[in-house]
Design a protein around this motif. Structure first.
Motif, PDB file in Angstrom:
ATOM      1  N   LEU A   1       0.822  -1.208   0.000  1.00 45.69           N
ATOM      2  CA  LEU A   1       0.000   0.000   0.000  1.00 45.69           C
ATOM      3  C   LEU A   1       0.859   1.263   0.000  1.00 45.69           C
ATOM      4  O   LEU A   1       0.554   2.233  -0.698  1.00 45.69           O
ATOM      5  N   ILE A   2       1.940   1.245   0.754  1.00 45.49           N
ATOM      6  CA  ILE A   2       2.834   2.407   0.777  1.00 45.49           C
ATOM      7  C   ILE A   2       3.498   2.581  -0.580  1.00 45.49           C
ATOM      8  O   ILE A   2       3.632   3.702  -1.081  1.00 45.49           O
ATOM      9  N   GLY A   3       3.904   1.488  -1.204  1.00 50.09           N
ATOM     10  CA  GLY A   3       4.519   1.571  -2.529  1.00 50.09           C
ATOM     11  C   GLY A   3       3.568   2.136  -3.564  1.00 50.09           C
ATOM     12  O   GLY A   3       3.949   2.974  -4.383  1.00 50.09           O
ATOM     13  N   ALA A   4       2.314   1.704  -3.525  1.00 49.38           N
ATOM     14  CA  ALA A   4       1.316   2.214  -4.468  1.00 49.38           C
ATOM     15  C   ALA A   4       1.044   3.695  -4.215  1.00 49.38           C
ATOM     16  O   ALA A   4       0.970   4.495  -5.153  1.00 49.38           O
ATOM     17  N   ALA A   5       0.918   4.071  -2.939  1.00 47.79           N
ATOM     18  CA  ALA A   5       0.675   5.482  -2.607  1.00 47.79           C
ATOM     19  C   ALA A   5       1.851   6.353  -3.040  1.00 47.79           C
ATOM     20  O   ALA A   5       1.659   7.449  -3.581  1.00 47.79           O
ATOM     21  N   ALA A   6       3.062   5.868  -2.823  1.00 47.32           N
ATOM     22  CA  ALA A   6       4.247   6.620  -3.231  1.00 47.32           C
ATOM     23  C   ALA A   6       4.290   6.776  -4.751  1.00 47.32           C
ATOM     24  O   ALA A   6       4.621   7.852  -5.264  1.00 47.32           O
ATOM     25  N   ALA A   7       3.971   5.719  -5.471  1.00 45.47           N
ATOM     26  CA  ALA A   7       3.968   5.787  -6.933  1.00 45.47           C
ATOM     27  C   ALA A   7       2.940   6.804  -7.422  1.00 45.47           C
ATOM     28  O   ALA A   7       3.210   7.580  -8.351  1.00 45.47           O
ATOM     29  N   ILE A   8       1.767   6.835  -6.784  1.00 40.10           N
ATOM     30  CA  ILE A   8       0.747   7.822  -7.159  1.00 40.10           C
ATOM     31  C   ILE A   8       1.276   9.230  -6.893  1.00 40.10           C
ATOM     32  O   ILE A   8       1.121  10.134  -7.723  1.00 40.10           O
ATOM     33  N   GLY A   9       1.924   9.422  -5.756  1.00 39.93           N
ATOM     34  CA  GLY A   9       2.507  10.725  -5.447  1.00 39.93           C
ATOM     35  C   GLY A   9       3.564  11.148  -6.456  1.00 39.93           C
ATOM     36  O   GLY A   9       3.613  12.308  -6.883  1.00 39.93           O
ATOM     37  N   VAL A  10       4.403  10.202  -6.865  1.00 43.67           N
ATOM     38  CA  VAL A  10       5.440  10.493  -7.862  1.00 43.67           C
ATOM     39  C   VAL A  10       4.807  10.868  -9.202  1.00 43.67           C
ATOM     40  O   VAL A  10       5.229  11.826  -9.867  1.00 43.67           O
ATOM     41  N   ILE A  11       3.774  10.145  -9.581  1.00 44.33           N
ATOM     42  CA  ILE A  11       3.067  10.449 -10.841  1.00 44.33           C
ATOM     43  C   ILE A  11       2.502  11.860 -10.781  1.00 44.33           C
ATOM     44  O   ILE A  11       2.679  12.657 -11.723  1.00 44.33           O
ATOM     45  N   LEU A  12       1.842  12.197  -9.687  1.00 44.25           N
ATOM     46  CA  LEU A  12       1.261  13.538  -9.547  1.00 44.25           C
ATOM     47  C   LEU A  12       2.340  14.619  -9.550  1.00 44.25           C
ATOM     48  O   LEU A  12       2.166  15.688 -10.142  1.00 44.25           O
ATOM     49  N   TYR A  13       3.461  14.341  -8.896  1.00 42.59           N
ATOM     50  CA  TYR A  13       4.574  15.296  -8.888  1.00 42.59           C
ATOM     51  C   TYR A  13       5.041  15.596 -10.310  1.00 42.59           C
ATOM     52  O   TYR A  13       5.218  16.749 -10.685  1.00 42.59           O
ATOM     53  N   PHE A  14       5.227  14.543 -11.099  1.00 39.54           N
ATOM     54  CA  PHE A  14       5.747  14.749 -12.444  1.00 39.54           C
ATOM     55  C   PHE A  14       4.694  15.278 -13.421  1.00 39.54           C
ATOM     56  O   PHE A  14       5.047  15.910 -14.414  1.00 39.54           O
ATOM     57  N   ILE A  15       3.422  15.057 -13.140  1.00 37.85           N
ATOM     58  CA  ILE A  15       2.384  15.742 -13.922  1.00 37.85           C
ATOM     59  C   ILE A  15       2.498  17.244 -13.671  1.00 37.85           C
ATOM     60  O   ILE A  15       2.460  18.050 -14.612  1.00 37.85           O
ATOM     61  N   GLY A  16       2.662  17.616 -12.401  1.00 39.05           N
ATOM     62  CA  GLY A  16       2.866  19.027 -12.070  1.00 39.05           C
ATOM     63  C   GLY A  16       4.116  19.595 -12.718  1.00 39.05           C
ATOM     64  O   GLY A  16       4.112  20.725 -13.208  1.00 39.05           O
ATOM     65  N   ALA A  17       5.183  18.816 -12.735  1.00 34.83           N
ATOM     66  CA  ALA A  17       6.421  19.270 -13.361  1.00 34.83           C
ATOM     67  C   ALA A  17       6.228  19.476 -14.867  1.00 34.83           C
ATOM     68  O   ALA A  17       6.713  20.462 -15.435  1.00 34.83           O
ATOM     69  N   ALA A  18       5.515  18.564 -15.505  1.00 35.48           N
ATOM     70  CA  ALA A  18       5.260  18.695 -16.947  1.00 35.48           C
ATOM     71  C   ALA A  18       4.430  19.943 -17.228  1.00 35.48           C
ATOM     72  O   ALA A  18       4.715  20.692 -18.177  1.00 35.48           O
ATOM     73  N   ILE A  19       3.419  20.178 -16.407  1.00 38.57           N
ATOM     74  CA  ILE A  19       2.585  21.367 -16.584  1.00 38.57           C
ATOM     75  C   ILE A  19       3.423  22.625 -16.404  1.00 38.57           C
ATOM     76  O   ILE A  19       3.295  23.590 -17.178  1.00 38.57           O
ATOM     77  N   THR A  20       4.304  22.622 -15.419  1.00 35.97           N
ATOM     78  CA  THR A  20       5.177  23.775 -15.189  1.00 35.97           C
ATOM     79  C   THR A  20       6.066  24.036 -16.397  1.00 35.97           C
ATOM     80  O   THR A  20       6.227  25.184 -16.821  1.00 35.97           O
ATOM     81  N   HIS A  21       6.632  22.983 -16.959  1.00 37.01           N
ATOM     82  CA  HIS A  21       7.474  23.140 -18.157  1.00 37.01           C
ATOM     83  C   HIS A  21       6.657  23.707 -19.319  1.00 37.01           C
ATOM     84  O   HIS A  21       7.113  24.617 -20.013  1.00 37.01           O
ATOM     85  N   LEU A  22       5.482  23.157 -19.537  1.00 37.48           N
ATOM     86  CA  LEU A  22       4.670  23.594 -20.674  1.00 37.48           C
ATOM     87  C   LEU A  22       4.188  25.033 -20.498  1.00 37.48           C
ATOM     88  O   LEU A  22       4.144  25.796 -21.466  1.00 37.48           O
TER      89      LEU A  22
END
Length: 115
Positions: free
Chosen positions: A66-87
């Motif tokens: 469960l912690i691994g899945a939650a962390a992966a979701i957090g990482v995905i959201l972080y990099f979605i934010g990073a992509a939006i910031t770049h764009l």
């Protein structure tokens, strides 16, 4: 599937750890890139902490799915934010952001498949 998660999770955790350390220590390349995107200096410690927590969560996910899945979701959201910031900054050199985001997706899928 667990071995695949372990490999992807450890590699992604290593990349996140390196990036977090570079942000915490304000390495010129990382700080310059983030500043050029319009990221305020006051955000650097928070963003570095999020990356470090993502790395710890992915590694903890080796034992607690469960912690691994939650962390992966957090990482995905972080990099979605990073992509939006770049764009938004009209910086289209987002290949590293996309690759790390996709590794987050792979970690999530593999962690869920191996639970």
């Amino acid at each position: 599937m667990f071995i695949a998660y372990a490999v992807v999770g450890i590699l992604l955790a290593a990349a996140l750890t390196f990036s977090a350390a570079a942000t915490f220590t304000r390495q010129e390349k990382v700080v310059g890139s983030m500043s050029a995107l319009g990221v305020p200096d006051t955000w650097f410690p928070r963003l570095a902490t999020l990356k470090a927590l993502g790395a710890v969560g992915l590694l903890a996910g080796l034992w607690v799915p469960l912690i691994g899945a939650a962390a992966a979701i957090g990482v995905i959201l972080y990099f979605i934010g990073a992509a939006i910031t770049h764009l938004r900054a009209k910086d289209y050199a987002i290949a590293p952001v996309v690759v790390l985001g996709l590794l987050g997706v792979a970690a999530l899928v593999l962690r869920l498949a191996s639970a």
